[in-house]
Design a protein around this motif. Structure first.
Motif, PDB file in Angstrom:
ATOM      1  N   ARG A 439       0.793  -1.436   0.405  1.00  0.00           N
ATOM      2  CA  ARG A 439       0.108  -0.011  -0.084  1.00  0.00           C
ATOM      3  C   ARG A 439       0.850   1.729  -0.540  1.00  0.00           C
ATOM      4  O   ARG A 439       0.497   2.711  -0.191  1.00  0.00           O
ATOM      5  CB  ARG A 439      -0.836   0.023   1.500  1.00  0.00           C
ATOM      6  CG  ARG A 439      -2.377  -0.748   0.982  1.00  0.00           C
ATOM      7  CD  ARG A 439      -3.398  -0.238   2.163  1.00  0.00           C
ATOM      8  NE  ARG A 439      -3.731  -1.298   2.902  1.00  0.00           N
ATOM      9  CZ  ARG A 439      -4.042  -1.394   4.066  1.00  0.00           C
ATOM     10  NH1 ARG A 439      -4.088  -0.504   5.044  1.00  0.00           N
ATOM     11  NH2 ARG A 439      -4.763  -2.581   4.408  1.00  0.00           N
ATOM     12  N   CYS A 440       1.986   1.412   0.770  1.00  0.00           N
ATOM     13  CA  CYS A 440       2.542   2.651   0.885  1.00  0.00           C
ATOM     14  C   CYS A 440       3.558   2.382  -0.649  1.00  0.00           C
ATOM     15  O   CYS A 440       3.786   3.575  -0.855  1.00  0.00           O
ATOM     16  CB  CYS A 440       4.136   2.041   1.927  1.00  0.00           C
ATOM     17  SG  CYS A 440       3.335   2.103   3.370  1.00  0.00           S
ATOM     18  N   THR A 441       4.220   1.391  -0.871  1.00  0.00           N
ATOM     19  CA  THR A 441       4.930   1.601  -2.325  1.00  0.00           C
ATOM     20  C   THR A 441       4.288   1.826  -3.438  1.00  0.00           C
ATOM     21  O   THR A 441       4.425   3.144  -4.042  1.00  0.00           O
ATOM     22  CB  THR A 441       5.681  -0.338  -2.388  1.00  0.00           C
ATOM     23  OG1 THR A 441       5.912  -0.286  -1.266  1.00  0.00           O
ATOM     24  CG2 THR A 441       6.397   0.399  -3.799  1.00  0.00           C
ATOM     25  N   ARG A 442       2.913   1.323  -3.514  1.00  0.00           N
ATOM     26  CA  ARG A 442       1.899   2.153  -4.700  1.00  0.00           C
ATOM     27  C   ARG A 442       1.206   3.135  -4.545  1.00  0.00           C
ATOM     28  O   ARG A 442       0.261   3.444  -5.389  1.00  0.00           O
ATOM     29  CB  ARG A 442       1.174   0.326  -5.227  1.00  0.00           C
ATOM     30  CG  ARG A 442       1.481  -0.754  -5.207  1.00  0.00           C
ATOM     31  CD  ARG A 442       1.333  -1.572  -5.693  1.00  0.00           C
ATOM     32  NE  ARG A 442       1.352  -2.936  -6.537  1.00  0.00           N
ATOM     33  CZ  ARG A 442       1.198  -4.136  -6.937  1.00  0.00           C
ATOM     34  NH1 ARG A 442       0.066  -4.090  -6.882  1.00  0.00           N
ATOM     35  NH2 ARG A 442       2.052  -5.178  -6.728  1.00  0.00           N
ATOM     36  N   ARG A 443       0.809   3.670  -3.236  1.00  0.00           N
ATOM     37  CA  ARG A 443       0.537   4.930  -2.333  1.00  0.00           C
ATOM     38  C   ARG A 443      -1.191   3.975  -2.961  1.00  0.00           C
ATOM     39  O   ARG A 443      -1.543   5.078  -3.691  1.00  0.00           O
ATOM     40  CB  ARG A 443       0.948   5.874  -3.720  1.00  0.00           C
ATOM     41  CG  ARG A 443       2.581   6.148  -2.848  1.00  0.00           C
ATOM     42  CD  ARG A 443       2.644   6.520  -1.466  1.00  0.00           C
ATOM     43  NE  ARG A 443       2.348   8.128  -1.263  1.00  0.00           N
ATOM     44  CZ  ARG A 443       2.543   9.147  -1.487  1.00  0.00           C
ATOM     45  NH1 ARG A 443       3.708   8.663  -1.864  1.00  0.00           N
ATOM     46  NH2 ARG A 443       2.379   9.595  -1.111  1.00  0.00           N
ATOM     47  N   GLN A 444      -1.690   3.405  -2.423  1.00  0.00           N
ATOM     48  CA  GLN A 444      -3.163   3.062  -2.967  1.00  0.00           C
ATOM     49  C   GLN A 444      -3.943   2.072  -1.983  1.00  0.00           C
ATOM     50  O   GLN A 444      -3.305   0.943  -1.294  1.00  0.00           O
ATOM     51  CB  GLN A 444      -2.797   2.025  -4.291  1.00  0.00           C
ATOM     52  CG  GLN A 444      -4.657   2.004  -4.501  1.00  0.00           C
ATOM     53  CD  GLN A 444      -5.089   1.528  -6.187  1.00  0.00           C
ATOM     54  OE1 GLN A 444      -5.121   2.275  -6.631  1.00  0.00           O
ATOM     55  NE2 GLN A 444      -5.213   0.158  -6.319  1.00  0.00           N
ATOM     56  N   THR A 445      -4.927   2.920  -1.131  1.00  0.00           N
ATOM     57  CA  THR A 445      -5.475   2.661   0.026  1.00  0.00           C
ATOM     58  C   THR A 445      -6.402   2.848  -0.685  1.00  0.00           C
ATOM     59  O   THR A 445      -7.039   2.838  -1.506  1.00  0.00           O
ATOM     60  CB  THR A 445      -5.676   3.564   1.401  1.00  0.00           C
ATOM     61  OG1 THR A 445      -5.933   5.293   1.079  1.00  0.00           O
ATOM     62  CG2 THR A 445      -4.067   3.993   1.981  1.00  0.00           C
ATOM     63  N   GLY A 446      -7.997   2.908   0.835  1.00  0.00           N
ATOM     64  CA  GLY A 446      -9.196   2.153   0.070  1.00  0.00           C
ATOM     65  C   GLY A 446      -9.857   3.334  -0.691  1.00  0.00           C
ATOM     66  O   GLY A 446     -10.576   3.465  -1.691  1.00  0.00           O
ATOM     67  N   SER A 447      -9.096   4.624   0.041  1.00  0.00           N
ATOM     68  CA  SER A 447      -9.551   6.023  -0.155  1.00  0.00           C
ATOM     69  C   SER A 447      -9.175   6.506  -1.331  1.00  0.00           C
ATOM     70  O   SER A 447      -9.293   6.520  -2.240  1.00  0.00           O
ATOM     71  CB  SER A 447      -8.736   7.666   0.821  1.00  0.00           C
ATOM     72  OG  SER A 447      -9.288   8.217   0.463  1.00  0.00           O
TER      73      SER A 447
END
Length: 492
Positions: A439-447
């Motif tokens: 999530r941190c590497t791809r910068r994609q959370t649910g939001s």
């Protein structure tokens, strides 16, 4: 939301009697802490997830009573709004494959509930705030049919003396007024419970407070409210405002809010309960027949009903919990920071990160909270709620750094070490914390995914905003059912 209550009116004498009784409970609690009368043979963890119900068009389905009847599982119960449900998982230890066991239990329960609830036109959605909620849902008719919710609504509004006003500025601005506390029902959360000893509690709570902002940044899943794109985790601002019993004048006087980050690091769990009694008037002054001091004198365990009920109406993001199970008292930290979803796998990854990180931080020789101010932790909390993965946070020894960099370089190794101390299987550590890393590497959370999927539909097209939000939510629910972590979702 706590135990059911049925009484609808309170007198001044009731409130005076309740104040006296809750202080007697506090005296009994202090004595119990001195005499170490708490169970801690096997430290247990617990999990609660609040859910939303949607219909076939991905609009809110105000059918939780019908859904509960169809599901017929005591693990499920109502929440404040008629589009809400909550599932409570049986406590378990973390060691070995305990986290996977949680995941399997949740998935099995939710899949069975989805099949049954769909028969009454309701479908489950694990998401922080339903993006298809509209202002028409924010009225009294949407309260769940339970006297407790009506009573809470009446008492909070009576304490305010005026309507509820929501004012949130993020990517867009929201300004609305409501004559009920139903907006609180828009917030659906995940609650992680951690049983601790009285001696361990201060360190565990302080550690949880120190990382609360980071938790939000990596777990954000609530960017929309009433059609507006606001914060990465809009739940935080909404919940703080939706349960605020203060008028503008009381805010100006510095009266503390009932949704509260707190104001200081603690040295005892007693600090938190004593603050609750000292700072906050009763919302539900219901008095039991138990005399807790007499119960202690007889060698038994008091329920401390008034203290527990009062504690349940003060919404700390990390709440202290006193509970009695089979005649034995225990203490828990209830972590209430995170939203629901996006998937069960994401939820348990969030849990692994939390449980591992607080364990290591709480056991450090020089704890992080001795190196940073409490106000810095609170500033991190709101910065991460507002900006998500784009937030800059303060951390001792590093200064202000991007939150993703902090997680990847400093906090994930500490979380791995904490899970090792909990005796979690190595493969489990790598699978679950690997989700946080990606999530941190791809910068994609649910939001992040929700915003991108909405913008793909709405920007540069003739699609109306409501239609774009419904389409995004439909795609979200499809991805949710795959249980593939959100960092793998294509923006479709």
């Amino acid at each position: 939301m706590g135990e059911d209550v049925g009484r609808q009116e309170f007198t001044r004498a009731d409130r005076t009697k309740y104040r006296t009784k809750v202080r007697r409970c506090l005296d009994a609690f202090e004595r119990m802490l001195r005499e170490a009368q708490f169970e801690f043979d096997r430290p247990m963890t617990g999990l609660e997830i609040e859910l939303n119900l949607v219909d076939g068009d991905n609009d809110p389905a105000l059918r939780n009573a019908e859904a509960l009847a169809a599901i017929a599982d005591p693990a499920f119960q109502t929440e404040l709004g008629q589009w809400n449900l909550e599932i409570n998982l049986a406590p378990r230890e973390l060691d070995g494959a305990g986290v996977s066991a949680f995941e399997e239990d949740v998935r099995a329960s939710l899949n069975a509930a989805e099949r049954k609830a769909s028969a009454v036109g309701a479908h489950l959605a694990m998401i922080g705030i339903l993006p298809t909620l509209r202002l028409e849902h924010m009225s009294g008719h949407a309260l769940s049919v339970n006297p407790r919710y009506e009573l809470l609504n009446d008492q909070i509004l009576a304490a305010r003396g005026e309507d509820l006003h929501l004012a949130i500025t993020g990517t867009e601005r929201l300004r609305v007024s409501c004559d009920t506390i139903v907006p609180e029902a828009a917030c659906t959360s995940t609650q992680f419970h951690l049983q601790v000893s009285p001696e361990q509690f201060p360190a565990m709570w302080n550690a949880a407070q120190a990382i609360a902002g980071v938790q939000i940044a990596v777990g954000a899943n609530s960017p929309f409210l009433l059609g507006k794109q606001l914060w990465a985790e809009t739940r935080i601002a909404l919940f703080e405002q939706a349960t605020d019993t203060r008028s503008e004048e009381l805010k100006a006087q510095g009266v503390r809010p009932r949704v509260w980050f707190g104001e200081r690091w603690i040295t005892s769990i007693f600090d938190l309960f004593e603050e609750n009694v000292r700072y906050f008037p009763a919302l539900l002054p219901i008095v039991s027949d138990e005399d807790p001091v007499e119960v202690l004198d007889q060698g038994d365990t008091p329920e401390l009903a008034e203290l527990r009920l009062h504690n349940g109406t003060i919404y700390r993001w990390n709440r202290p919990v006193y509970d009695v199970v089979r005649g034995r008292a225990h203490l828990r930290v209830e972590n209430r920071v995170l939203p629901a979803g996006p998937t069960v796998a994401d939820t348990l990854a969030n849990g692994a990160f939390y449980y591992g990180l607080v364990r290591t931080l709480a056991e450090e020789d020089r704890p992080v909270w001795t190196q940073m101010s409490f106000s810095a932790a609170e500033e991190n909390f709101h910065a991460c709620a507002r900006d998500g993965m784009d937030a800059q946070v303060y951390w001792p020894g590093l200064g202000h750094v991007p939150v993703a960099e902090l997680v990847l370089r400093r906090l994930l190794p500490l979380a791995y070490e904490g899970l090792r101390r909990w005796n979690v299987d190595t493969a489990e550590q790598e699978r679950l914390l690997g989700i946080i890393e990606q999530r941190c590497t791809r910068r994609q959370t649910g939001s992040d995914w929700q915003v991108a999927a909405f913008r793909k539909r709405f920007d540069g097209t003739a699609m109306e905003r409501g239609e774009a939000l419904r389409g995004m939510l439909g795609s979200y629910v499809e991805h949710m059912h795959t249980n593939e972590p959100v960092h793998t979702w294509a923006v479709d």
